[in-house]
Design an enzyme around this catalytic site. Structure first.
Site, short mmCIF file in Angstrom:
data_model
loop_
_atom_site.label_atom_id
_atom_site.label_comp_id
_atom_site.label_asym_id
_atom_site.label_seq_id
_atom_site.Cartn_x
_atom_site.Cartn_y
_atom_site.Cartn_z
N SER A 147 0.88 -1.34 -0.16
CA SER A 147 -0.01 -0.15 -0.06
C SER A 147 0.79 1.27 -0.02
O SER A 147 2.24 1.04 0.42
CB SER A 147 -0.91 0.02 1.19
OG SER A 147 -1.60 1.24 1.64
N TYR A 160 -1.11 -0.36 10.47
CA TYR A 160 -1.23 -0.97 9.17
C TYR A 160 0.00 -0.36 8.31
O TYR A 160 0.40 -1.31 7.66
CB TYR A 160 -2.73 -0.47 8.60
CG TYR A 160 -2.88 -0.71 7.09
CD1 TYR A 160 -3.43 -2.07 6.80
CD2 TYR A 160 -2.88 0.17 6.18
CE1 TYR A 160 -3.65 -2.38 5.37
CE2 TYR A 160 -3.21 -0.03 5.12
CZ TYR A 160 -3.47 -1.30 4.56
OH TYR A 160 -3.80 -1.69 3.24
N LYS A 164 2.59 -2.71 6.14
CA LYS A 164 2.73 -2.64 4.72
C LYS A 164 4.24 -2.08 4.36
O LYS A 164 4.84 -2.57 3.38
CB LYS A 164 1.80 -1.53 4.15
CG LYS A 164 0.47 -1.96 4.41
CD LYS A 164 -0.05 -3.31 3.56
CE LYS A 164 -1.27 -3.93 3.30
NZ LYS A 164 -1.37 -5.05 2.43
N1 LIG Z 1 -8.89 -1.14 -1.22
C1 LIG Z 1 -7.75 -0.26 -0.89
O1 LIG Z 1 -8.07 0.98 -1.04
C2 LIG Z 1 -6.37 -0.76 -1.06
C3 LIG Z 1 -5.32 0.16 -0.97
C4 LIG Z 1 -4.08 -0.42 -0.62
C5 LIG Z 1 -3.71 -1.65 -0.42
N2 LIG Z 1 -4.60 -2.37 -0.39
C6 LIG Z 1 -4.46 -3.88 0.05
O2 LIG Z 1 -4.89 -4.79 -1.12
C7 LIG Z 1 -5.09 -5.95 -0.71
C8 LIG Z 1 -6.49 -6.46 -0.98
O3 LIG Z 1 -7.55 -5.99 -0.25
P1 LIG Z 1 -9.07 -5.39 -1.07
O4 LIG Z 1 -9.13 -3.81 -1.19
O5 LIG Z 1 -9.28 -6.26 -2.17
O6 LIG Z 1 -9.74 -5.69 0.20
P2 LIG Z 1 -10.97 -6.64 0.36
O7 LIG Z 1 -12.04 -6.38 -0.67
O8 LIG Z 1 -11.38 -6.34 1.81
O9 LIG Z 1 -10.55 -8.08 0.25
C9 LIG Z 1 -9.82 -8.80 1.08
C10 LIG Z 1 -9.46 -10.16 1.05
O10 LIG Z 1 -8.68 -10.77 1.93
C11 LIG Z 1 -9.32 -11.76 2.56
N3 LIG Z 1 -9.04 -11.81 3.99
C12 LIG Z 1 -8.96 -10.85 4.68
N4 LIG Z 1 -8.74 -11.14 6.31
C13 LIG Z 1 -8.14 -12.34 6.12
C14 LIG Z 1 -7.44 -13.46 6.91
N5 LIG Z 1 -7.41 -13.04 8.13
N6 LIG Z 1 -7.12 -14.52 6.53
C15 LIG Z 1 -7.44 -14.78 5.02
N7 LIG Z 1 -7.88 -13.98 4.31
C16 LIG Z 1 -8.46 -12.84 4.64
C17 LIG Z 1 -10.85 -11.36 2.47
O11 LIG Z 1 -11.62 -12.42 2.53
P3 LIG Z 1 -12.45 -13.03 4.02
O12 LIG Z 1 -12.61 -11.76 4.81
O13 LIG Z 1 -13.55 -13.86 3.63
O14 LIG Z 1 -11.18 -13.96 4.61
C18 LIG Z 1 -10.65 -10.81 1.08
O15 LIG Z 1 -10.74 -12.01 0.00
C19 LIG Z 1 -4.75 -5.92 0.88
O16 LIG Z 1 -3.26 -6.36 0.98
C20 LIG Z 1 -4.91 -4.53 1.24
O17 LIG Z 1 -4.21 -4.12 2.32
C21 LIG Z 1 -6.10 -1.99 -0.69
#
Ligand SMILES: NC(=O)c1ccc[n+]([C@@H]2O[C@H](COP(=O)([O-])OP(=O)(O)OC[C@H]3O[C@@H](n4cnc5c(N)ncnc54)[C@H](OP(=O)(O)O)[C@@H]3O)[C@@H](O)[C@H]2O)c1
Length: 254
Positions: A147, A160, A164
């Site tokens: 991130s 967080y 990261k």
């Molecule tokens: N969206 C943003 O703005 C953003 C920005 C920068 C970085 N990111 C990064 O992008 C990545 C994906 O995030 P996203 O935005 O796609 O979020 P998301 O829609 O919340 O998806 C997160 C995924 O991770 C799984 N997950 C969460 N906690 C878990 C655990 N303890 N064990 C196993 N699986 C788990 C969730 O499934 P379950 O909850 O069903 O387990 C889901 O499949 C993350 O690393 C996040 O930090 C996101």
């Protein structure tokens, strides 16, 4: 010019957090590019639904529930992938969470453990399991989703951001160690992406107005845009790139 370098024909990819958001978009992009995939998260029915949706492409999809904080479940995930496919060409460490906000000085030890185990130890542990396999099979690529918070601090998200930043150094350290085994490791640092993870931000008009002012492109990213960058790093488009962090934040950090 031959542009078939984006093809993942014959490759096997393991993508964590593949049941929604960025992970699901990556799984779809990779199967569109010809890969067979394994996807994980904590919820088996959600994974099964995604497997059915992606299955229509004709590529194989293996849905395995695994909790990031339970190493025995990560072992099981890895073993199932080897059982079904016999190899892992691409690992995408993506599943992470941000369960707590607030000043770092007030952060309780149990919250520190929760965030570090979920976000950093899981990426490290899976990289170790898959890394050994990649050495044995003669190469592979890893893509870690970090991130922009791992580069610049974000007030209230300190823990967080530390996790990261750890993922960015994990990427560089693995890349330095594993290059001689034909293993490349790169990292994507997104800004705001429209997923469930960031819903509290993008669904709040006032917060988004402030956020947009910082963004050169005046919009947040779609998960598919992160997936394209993951494909770029995972594919033969980037054979001489390793240990890099690609910031995709719509120009917020300019
Ligand atoms: N969206 C943003 O703005 C953003 C920005 C920068 C970085 N990111 C990064 O992008 C990545 C994906 O995030 P996203 O935005 O796609 O979020 P998301 O829609 O919340 O998806 C997160 C995924 O991770 C799984 N997950 C969460 N906690 C878990 C655990 N303890 N064990 C196993 N699986 C788990 C969730 O499934 P379950 O909850 O069903 O387990 C889901 O499949 C993350 O690393 C996040 O930090 C996101």
């Amino acid at each position: 010019m031959d542009v078939s370098y984006l093809s993942l024909e014959g490759k096997v990819a393991l993508i964590t957090g593949g049941c929604r958001g960025i992970g699901k978009a990556i799984a779809m992009a990779f199967t569109d590019a010809g890969a067979d995939v394994a996807i994980s998260c904590r919820n088996q029915p959600h994974l099964d639904a995604v497997a059915e949706e992606i299955g229509s492409t004709g590529q194989k999809v293996l849905p395995v529930a695994a909790h990031n904080r339970k190493t025995e479940e990560l072992d099981n995930l890895y073993n199932k992938v080897i059982e079904q496919y016999g190899k892992v060409d691409i690992l995408v460490n993506n599943a992470a969470a941000n369960p707590a906000m607030g000043p770092l000085v007030d952060m309780e030890e149990k919250v520190y453990d929760l965030i570090m185990l979920t976000n950093l130890k899981s990426y490290t542990y899976l990289s170790q399991l898959v890394g050994k396999q990649m050495v044995a099979q003669g190469g592979g690529t890893m893509v870690n989703i970090a991130s922009v918070g791992g580069i610049s601090p974000d007030k209230g998200l300190g823990m967080y951001c530390i996790s990261k930043a750890g993922i960015i150094m994990l990427t560089k350290s693995l890349a330095a160690e594993m290059g001689e085994h034909n293993i490349r490791v790169n990292c994507i640092a997104p800004g705001v992406v429209k997923t469930k993870f960031s819903e509290a931000l993008w669904s709040n008009e006032a917060l988004m107005k402030d956020e947009m002012e910082q963004m050169a492109l005046k919009r947040i990213a779609e998960p598919e845009e992160v997936a394209r960058v993951a494909l770029f790093f995972a594919s033969a488009a980037t054979p001489y790139i390793t240990g890099q962090v690609l910031v995709m934040d719509g120009g917020s950090s300019l």
